[in-house]
Design a protein around this motif. Structure first.
Motif, PDB file in Angstrom:
ATOM      1  N   LEU A   1       0.792  -1.216  -0.068  1.00 52.83           N
ATOM      2  CA  LEU A   1      -0.225  -0.003  -0.053  1.00 52.83           C
ATOM      3  C   LEU A   1       0.856   1.336   0.006  1.00 52.83           C
ATOM      4  CD1 LEU A   1      -3.060   0.619   0.040  1.00 52.83           C
ATOM      5  CD2 LEU A   1      -2.771   0.847   2.397  1.00 52.83           C
TER       6      LEU A   1
ATOM      7  N   ILE B   1       1.028   3.950  -3.006  1.00 53.67           N
ATOM      8  CA  ILE B   1       0.766   5.156  -2.910  1.00 53.67           C
ATOM      9  C   ILE B   1       2.095   6.261  -3.313  1.00 53.67           C
ATOM     10  CG2 ILE B   1       0.501   7.119  -0.923  1.00 53.67           C
ATOM     11  CD1 ILE B   1      -1.085   4.968   0.557  1.00 53.67           C
TER      12      ILE B   1
ATOM     13  N   GLU C   1       1.470   8.817  -6.224  1.00 56.40           N
ATOM     14  CA  GLU C   1       1.120  10.160  -5.551  1.00 56.40           C
ATOM     15  C   GLU C   1       2.551  11.123  -5.703  1.00 56.40           C
ATOM     16  OE1 GLU C   1      -1.638  11.811  -5.527  1.00 56.40           O
ATOM     17  OE2 GLU C   1      -2.744   9.895  -5.408  1.00 56.40           O
TER      18      GLU C   1
ATOM     19  N   THR D   1      -2.906  -0.996  -6.145  1.00 58.97           N
ATOM     20  CA  THR D   1      -2.890   0.289  -5.377  1.00 58.97           C
ATOM     21  C   THR D   1      -2.707   1.391  -6.341  1.00 58.97           C
ATOM     22  OG1 THR D   1      -2.467  -0.748  -3.307  1.00 58.97           O
ATOM     23  CG2 THR D   1      -2.187   1.863  -3.438  1.00 58.97           C
TER      24      THR D   1
ATOM     25  N   SER E   1      -5.322   2.107  -8.895  1.00 55.36           N
ATOM     26  CA  SER E   1      -6.369   2.793  -8.339  1.00 55.36           C
ATOM     27  C   SER E   1      -6.523   3.982  -7.906  1.00 55.36           C
ATOM     28  CB  SER E   1      -6.897   1.725  -7.011  1.00 55.36           C
ATOM     29  OG  SER E   1      -7.139   0.322  -7.453  1.00 55.36           O
ATOM     30  N   LEU E   2      -5.280   4.252  -7.461  1.00 52.04           N
ATOM     31  CA  LEU E   2      -5.232   5.858  -7.199  1.00 52.04           C
ATOM     32  C   LEU E   2      -5.079   6.733  -8.439  1.00 52.04           C
ATOM     33  CD1 LEU E   2      -2.866   5.358  -3.997  1.00 52.04           C
ATOM     34  CD2 LEU E   2      -5.131   6.177  -3.996  1.00 52.04           C
TER      35      LEU E   2
ATOM     36  N   ILE F   1      -4.914  12.555   0.218  1.00 49.28           N
ATOM     37  CA  ILE F   1      -4.878  10.965  -0.158  1.00 49.28           C
ATOM     38  C   ILE F   1      -5.607  10.220   0.845  1.00 49.28           C
ATOM     39  CG2 ILE F   1      -3.142   8.895  -0.110  1.00 49.28           C
ATOM     40  CD1 ILE F   1      -1.017  11.082  -0.801  1.00 49.28           C
ATOM     41  N   LEU F   2      -5.362  10.689   2.122  1.00 51.92           N
ATOM     42  CA  LEU F   2      -6.212   9.534   3.171  1.00 51.92           C
ATOM     43  C   LEU F   2      -7.786   9.758   3.184  1.00 51.92           C
ATOM     44  CD1 LEU F   2      -3.784  10.285   6.133  1.00 51.92           C
ATOM     45  CD2 LEU F   2      -3.883   8.066   4.556  1.00 51.92           C
TER      46      LEU F   2
ATOM     47  N   LEU G   1      -7.454   7.662  -1.233  1.00 49.48           N
ATOM     48  CA  LEU G   1      -8.037   6.257  -0.769  1.00 49.48           C
ATOM     49  C   LEU G   1      -9.610   5.743  -0.810  1.00 49.48           C
ATOM     50  CD1 LEU G   1      -5.119   5.809   1.687  1.00 49.48           C
ATOM     51  CD2 LEU G   1      -5.065   4.888  -0.507  1.00 49.48           C
TER      52      LEU G   1
ATOM     53  N   ALA H   1     -10.550   4.985  -4.081  1.00 50.39           N
ATOM     54  CA  ALA H   1     -10.142   3.754  -4.729  1.00 50.39           C
ATOM     55  C   ALA H   1     -10.196   2.601  -4.002  1.00 50.39           C
ATOM     56  CB  ALA H   1      -8.539   4.135  -4.960  1.00 50.39           C
ATOM     57  N   ALA H   2     -11.041   2.668  -2.858  1.00 48.94           N
ATOM     58  CA  ALA H   2     -10.797   1.327  -1.903  1.00 48.94           C
ATOM     59  C   ALA H   2     -11.564   0.410  -2.749  1.00 48.94           C
ATOM     60  CB  ALA H   2     -12.045   1.942  -0.794  1.00 48.94           C
TER      61      ALA H   2
ATOM     62  N   ILE I   1      -8.819  -1.532  -4.648  1.00 48.48           N
ATOM     63  CA  ILE I   1      -7.677  -2.018  -3.896  1.00 48.48           C
ATOM     64  C   ILE I   1      -8.499  -3.156  -2.978  1.00 48.48           C
ATOM     65  CG2 ILE I   1      -6.409  -1.665  -1.686  1.00 48.48           C
ATOM     66  CD1 ILE I   1      -6.384   1.430  -2.476  1.00 48.48           C
TER      67      ILE I   1
END
Length: 292
Positions: A91, A95, A99, A162, A165-166, A188-189, A193, A196-197, A200
């Protein structure tokens, strides 16, 4: 005349569209039929073997009537341990690649490493785990050797899922978050995320299913024996799983009811995977409702 000429391409495109739609529907139905035959054949052979005694008895080495109680526990335990190791790493790497890395040599190098590790055959990882963890580090055939080696199989899949998806998160959502004064980490948080959950989560299901059915890695690292204590959470004991037990029973040939045990073990694996997929589908719907 021009109207007739323009009408023919439209009619031809409609016919082509219908033919392609029927062809795709046929492929989808063929896939469902193959899956139904595959699952049905396994359950037909294994379902008569499934009973409470088979699921709660210890395995036998020479006599008939053994069960798969420790193998079920070891399979779930090893999958959970491997995900606990690989999920934070994969993960975090996904990320960073989506990002923070940007477009450049570093990102291309990371993707090359991830793709190379993902394409590595499991038997190669099995030999690596046996040489490094079992022999060099002296962990012997144990649950920790199998869990760490299994995590190497999971990391590239989780990382790639991940990242993809992001990258699929709309830029407008991120810009709106920045416009409200949120930092990159908060965006992001709180935005990326959750959006994109679902992707993932789907990747995690595929990873867990692959780890659950893996046998080559665990034969060389976790061993083909089980602890006599149940449940045994120690990381230093051997941890034969359902897939390894299925292979061992069919290849050893010492058990008089090896065929029945193999069929029942395969049926249990199919049922567990079906339950896992259905549970994730319900969880996916729950997350989508909460994020709307």
């Amino acid at each position: 005349m021009p109207a007739a000429i323009s009408y023919r391409p439209r009619r031809l495109s409609r016919v082509t569209d219908r033919v392609m739609r029927l062809a795709l529907w046929g492929l989808a139905l063929a896939f469902i039929a193959v899956l139904a035959v595959f699952v049905g054949a396994i359950l037909k052979q294994g379902w008569p073997v499934l009973n409470l005694g088979f699921l709660t008895r210890m395995p036998e080495t020479l006599d008939a009537g053994g069960g798969i109680k420790p193998e079920i526990f070891n399979s779930l335990y090893l999958v959970a341990l491997s995900l606990a190791i690989s999920l934070p790493i994969g993960l975090g790497a996904g990320i960073y690649m989506a990002e923070y890395a940007g477009q450049g040599r570093i990102l291309r190098f990371l993707r090359l490493c991830i793709e190379t590790l993902a394409a590595t055959p499991s038997i190669v990882l099995a030999l690596f785990g046996m040489i490094v963890f079992v022999q060099m580090m002296g962990w012997s055939f144990s649950i920790r050797s199998g869990a760490v080696t299994l995590a190497l199989l999971n990391i590239p899949v989780i990382t790639r899922v991940t990242e993809v998806s992001l990258l699929a998160v709309p830029r407008e959502l991120k810009e709106a978050s920045y416009g409200l004064g949120a930092t990159r980490l908060q965006t992001i948080l709180k935005v990326a995320l959750p959006y994109a959950a679902t992707g993932i989560l789907t990747g995690l299901v595929l990873t867990a299913g692959r780890a659950f059915g893996e046998s080559a890695i665990l034969v060389f690292t976790a061993g083909t024996n089980t602890s006599q204590t149940f449940p045994d959470f120690r990381l230093t004991v051997p941890g034969e799983t359902l897939s390894v037990h299925l292979w061992y029973v069919t290849s050893d040939g010492t058990l008089p009811d090896a065929r029945e045990i193999a069929a029942g073990t395969a049926a249990v694996m199919i049922v567990v995977l079906l339950v896992l997929n259905l549970s994730v589908r319900f969880l996916d719907r729950f997350i989508r409702r909460r994020t709307r």
